[in-house]
Design a protein around this motif. Structure first.
Motif: not given
Length: 177
Positions: A90, A111, A14, A93, A115, A44
């Motif tokens: 979102h 974001g 991430i 996540n 996560e 993602g």
């Protein structure tokens, strides 16, 4: 930590969608290292760190899964081997964080922080690539709250990341026989 017996390890990587060039280079090198270790890369599915780590992994023969926020397969970066369109924005996540046996974070904004929090809450070990900016550098590596459900480790190099993965799961490389 228990090593999966019937599948390769999965790393949820991430980070920043618009990072500096040096973070993109680090992410690409990370993707290469994970692929060489036989670790599946989960992201993602979009740009920035997600695309750079995906490119590195694919160019080194690795498997890359992109969990995209839209409902469109074509929104994934071109390096994804498997694309999972969620239509969740979102909210996807949580899926990204939970899809890895562990999480590696490079930089990142809100974001990425979400996560990291989902990984923490659900007991996924977290590696923070020190010096990559954003939340990765703001977090101290200390517990996020009193639940102590996971572990956070700060790393400064690919070699350190490989060492920590080995400590957590044993030799990351899969026997090819």
């Amino acid at each position: 930590m228990k090593r999966p017996e019937n599948r390769p390890l999965q790393a949820a990587v991430i980070g920043d969608a618009n990072p500096p060039v040096e973070v993109l280079q680090a992410a690409e090198q990370l993707g290469r290292k994970l692929a060489r270790l036989g670790i599946t890369v989960i992201t993602g599915g979009l740009g920035g760190v997600m695309e750079a780590v995906s490119r590195g992994a694919r160019e080194s023969g690795g498997l890359v899964v992109g969990i995209v926020p839209s409902s469109r397969l074509e929104d994934a970066n071109p390096w994804c081997t498997v694309v999972l369109p969620t239509g969740l924005g979102h909210a996807r996540n949580v899926l990204t964080a939970l899809a890895g046996d562990f999480v590696i974070a490079l930089g990142g904004g809100a974001g990425t922080l979400s996560e990291i929090c989902f990984a923490w809450i659900h007991g996924r070990p977290i590696l923070l690539w020190e010096g990559s900016g954003g939340w990765t550098d703001r977090l101290e590596g200390a517990p996020l709250d009193s639940r102590a459900s996971s572990t956070i480790h700060r790393c400064r190099s690919l070699e350190e990341i490989e060492r920590v993965i080995g400590e957590w799961f044993g030799d990351a490389r899969r026997d090819s026989s």
